[in-house]
Design an enzyme around this catalytic site. Structure first.
Site, PDB file in Angstrom:
ATOM      1  N   TYR A 285       7.618   0.380   4.015  1.00 24.09           N
ATOM      2  CA  TYR A 285       7.275   0.276   5.425  1.00 24.09           C
ATOM      3  C   TYR A 285       7.799   1.467   6.222  1.00 24.09           C
ATOM      4  CZ  TYR A 285       6.626  -4.806   4.643  1.00 24.09           C
ATOM      5  OH  TYR A 285       6.230  -6.031   4.203  1.00 24.09           O
ATOM      6  N   THR A 326      -0.247  -1.390  -0.589  1.00 23.19           N
ATOM      7  CA  THR A 326       0.679  -1.291   0.537  1.00 23.19           C
ATOM      8  C   THR A 326       1.659  -2.462   0.529  1.00 23.19           C
ATOM      9  OG1 THR A 326      -0.512  -2.641   2.179  1.00 23.19           O
ATOM     10  CG2 THR A 326      -1.212  -0.334   1.904  1.00 23.19           C
ATOM     11  N   ASP A 327       2.766  -2.254   1.206  1.00 18.80           N
ATOM     12  CA  ASP A 327       3.654  -3.382   1.469  1.00 18.80           C
ATOM     13  C   ASP A 327       2.943  -4.329   2.442  1.00 18.80           C
ATOM     14  OD1 ASP A 327       5.969  -4.936   1.316  1.00 18.80           O
ATOM     15  OD2 ASP A 327       7.253  -3.160   1.349  1.00 18.80           O
ATOM     16  N   TRP A 328       3.541  -5.469   2.668  1.00 23.82           N
ATOM     17  CA  TRP A 328       2.831  -6.575   3.307  1.00 23.82           C
ATOM     18  C   TRP A 328       2.622  -6.369   4.810  1.00 23.82           C
ATOM     19  CZ3 TRP A 328       1.890  -7.106  -1.253  1.00 23.82           C
ATOM     20  CH2 TRP A 328       1.459  -8.265  -1.872  1.00 23.82           C
TER      21      TRP A 328
END
Length: 640
Positions: A285, A326-328
């Site tokens: 992130y 991607t991260d969440w």
């Protein structure tokens, strides 16, 4: 269970996934992955290809059924998200016992068979083999074998053990249908306040690199295949140096900084893991601030949006051509009940969700983590802002992993085999032994007990403290005052007493301190802030130590300032996920503790605040990376 199973005229067993009565090339198990992908991709509708590019949370229903309604975290009914939105990648949270988990997985795959081309589901998970329960990062082991956190594996400095762990976890995951791991975490634990250190292999880039490759080999085996669990290595290009140690899940932790100029240290584990064949990579992130690469300033936007990082560094310089997920929740705000967690759109908060999605694709990612907004991507294609050829590029990578895992040929699991594999006795024993061995002895002072009687009535027998001898290994048969230790574990040491005044030894377990926070969704799970113990606790421990030798264990999910505890403890140990019995085994020498610190322990919070977030270690720590005392063996355990 598998109504699509057919035999071709050539005698080849296959699954007729599109129901046309013949074995098409993508259904032919004899063909290579590239050939099967090349055949399937043109057959898919745009909607099917778009569905591949999303991975969201899924929740299992009761009794091994699928959940046909939104859950506590999952956003949609299972059939809706699989058959209408065409999603085929899911991150599972809570699971029941092994049999029910396998039953749920098979029910999910049976729904996927009803889709136009029967694309099988890939189920992923965050780590679930240790102790920490954090819906945003990891889950406690429950039915699975239980091991120390990765920090504890790092404390043992044993790549073969790490590979053994990965192989055991692989078998347990595969047994219940989990075929993708959202780990290993390659981040360096250089910022002691950061909340994610428990999942790392510590501060040293060389050790992190060595253990990460061993971890990957355990899960994926020598190459990605039908017996593998596909790993997502994270968080590119290293998520450890968070400004002031604040976590990038939250708006106040969005900045990632490099005051020591040590970007290369944090990047170091990734090239060997790429060479070892990691199936996927996840950018963090964090938003880099003041970072330059080869003299060029890096745009101050989150790594998942950052074309210089994903396309330039990862795909270009490092030559990675695998899946990038991607991260969440980089696209939309996350609404859970009456709580809202803003999208982690750090540096691009001003963009709307469509523009964020477009930027992520331009950066070079293939899959949106924590999202299921397929309509938004379809609108971008319809508007000409994203080309279908760009969709095909990512769909090709994602399909290739499914084919390599053998999911197109047989995605189902056996409930009986799952029940016999998950938590198998030898797996549990291996994890338990690692829990005990990873305990790290920081200090072990001499104790004199005089002529105190043993709790079992013996006088001077083997097992009583010897004069002028270190307190560890602990003898058994003592009068024990204990805090935060189970009664059964205390009974292995001797007889429990209620007051330190009546004890021959005190055993107290503590958790590394943190500042509780709960304003934002998930925030309460993350241990952040000061590393100082409260003064009241220190004063109370001093009163205990005034009456008897004090053995202190501190569970380190991140470093702690142990300076005020050091003069109070006759023995001071660190653990990283050890049950009470495993700790007693270590303290008594039944399974001698072998751990060495995976990071420096600071002397004070002032030292922490002066320290560069990206710099491994301190000039003058209280205890240095690699510190750990050996303890003599041979003491009998209670009942032996």
């Amino acid at each position: 269970m598998q109504p699509l199973r057919q035999t071709s005229p050539e005698g080849v067993d296959y699954r007729d996934l599109n129901g046309n009565g013949r074995m098409d090339p993508f259904e032919d198990p004899r063909l290579g992955v590239d050939e099967r992908v090349a055949d399937l991709l043109p057959r898919l509708s745009l909607e099917e290809k778009v569905g591949l590019m999303f991975q969201t949370v899924i929740e299992a229903g009761a009794d091994g059924t699928v959940k046909e309604a939104p859950g506590a975290i999952s956003k949609s009914a299972t059939s809706d998200v699989v058959l209408r939105k065409h999603l085929t990648h899911f991150n599972v949270h809570a699971l029941g016992d092994a049999r029910l988990a396998a039953r749920w997985h098979n029910a999910l795959q049976a729904i996927a068979e009803k889709s136009p081309h029967g694309i099988p589901v890939t189920v992923s998970t965050d780590p679930r083999h240790a102790f920490i329960e954090n819906a945003g990062a990891s889950f406690a082991a429950k039915a699975f074998s239980q091991w120390p956190e990765p920090l504890g594996l790092a404390a043992l400095r044993d790549p073969e053990l790490v590979r053994e762990f990965g192989d055991i976890a692989r078998q347990e995951y595969c047994a219940v249908g989990i075929r993708a791991a959202l780990h290993p975490t390659l981040d360096l634990a250089t910022e002691p306040r950061w909340a994610r250190q428990s999942g790392t292999f510590g501060q040293d880039p060389d050790l992190v690199t060595e253990l990460s490759v061993a971890y990957l080999r355990g899960f994926q085996q020598d190459s990605l295949g039908p017996g593998s669990v596909a790993c997502t290595s994270k968080h590119f290009p290293g998520g450890g140096p968070q400004k002031d140690g604040e976590d990038a899940h939250f708006p106040y932790g969005r900045e990632q900084v490099y005051p020591g100029g040590r970007f290369a240290d944090h990047l170091k584990p990734f090239p060997p893991v790429i060479e070892a064949g990691t199936a996927a990579i996840m950018p963090y992130y964090g938003m880099p601030v003041g970072l330059e690469i080869d003299g060029d300033p890096v745009e101050e936007v989150g790594f998942g949006y950052n074309k210089q990082i994903v396309t330039g560094l990862l795909r270009g310089t490092l030559g990675y051509d695998g899946v990038v997920v991607t991260d969440w929740e980089l696209v939309n705000d996350n609404h859970v009940g009456d709580q809202v967690l803003p999208a982690r759109a750090w540096g691009v908060e001003h963009l709307d969700p469509a523009a964020r999605m477009e930027l992520i694709l331009e950066a070079g990612a293939d899959q949106f983590g924590g999202e299921e907004c397929v309509e938004l991507l379809l609108e971008l294609v319809a508007a000409g802002r994203v080309s279908e050829s760009r969709i095909d590029e990512s769909a090709r990578r994602l399909l290739a992993v499914k084919f390599r895992l053998g999911l197109f040929d047989d995605p189902f699991v056996d409930e009986d085999a799952a029940a016999g594999t998950v938590g198998r006795s030898d797996f549990r024993e291996a994890g338990y032994a690692a829990q005990a061995r990873s305990v790290t002895v920081l200090a072990n002072h001499v104790v004199q007990v005089g002529g105190a009687d043993r709790a079992d009535g013996a006088d001077g027998a083997d097992g009583q403290f010897g004069a002028d001898a270190p307190v560890l290994p602990l003898p058994t048969g003592l009068r024990v005052y204990a805090e935060n230790v189970s009664p059964d574990a205390v009974a292995r040491l001797g007889v429990a007493v209620d007051r330190p005044e009546d004890a021959e030894v005190a055993l107290v377990r503590l958790h590394a301190p943190f500042e509780p926070r709960s304003d934002l969704f998930l925030e309460s799970w993350f241990h952040q802030g000061s590393l100082d113990f409260p003064p009241g606790l220190v004063a109370r421990l001093a009163r205990i130590a005034a009456h008897c030798p004090l053995v202190l264990d501190v569970t380190l999910d991140r470093p702690a300032v142990l300076t005020p505890l050091l003069p109070l403890a006759t023995a001071l140990v660190a653990s990283y996920g050890s049950c009470d019995d495993a700790l007693v085994d270590a303290l008594t020498g039944v399974r001698p503790p072998e751990g060495r610190l995976p990071f420096d322990l600071p002397r004070s919070m002032d030292q922490v605040r002066r320290h560069g977030e990206d710099v491994p270690g301190y000039d003058d720590p209280l205890f240095t990376f690699g510190h750990g005392l050996m303890v003599a063996t041979g003491r009998p355990a209670a009942g032996d």
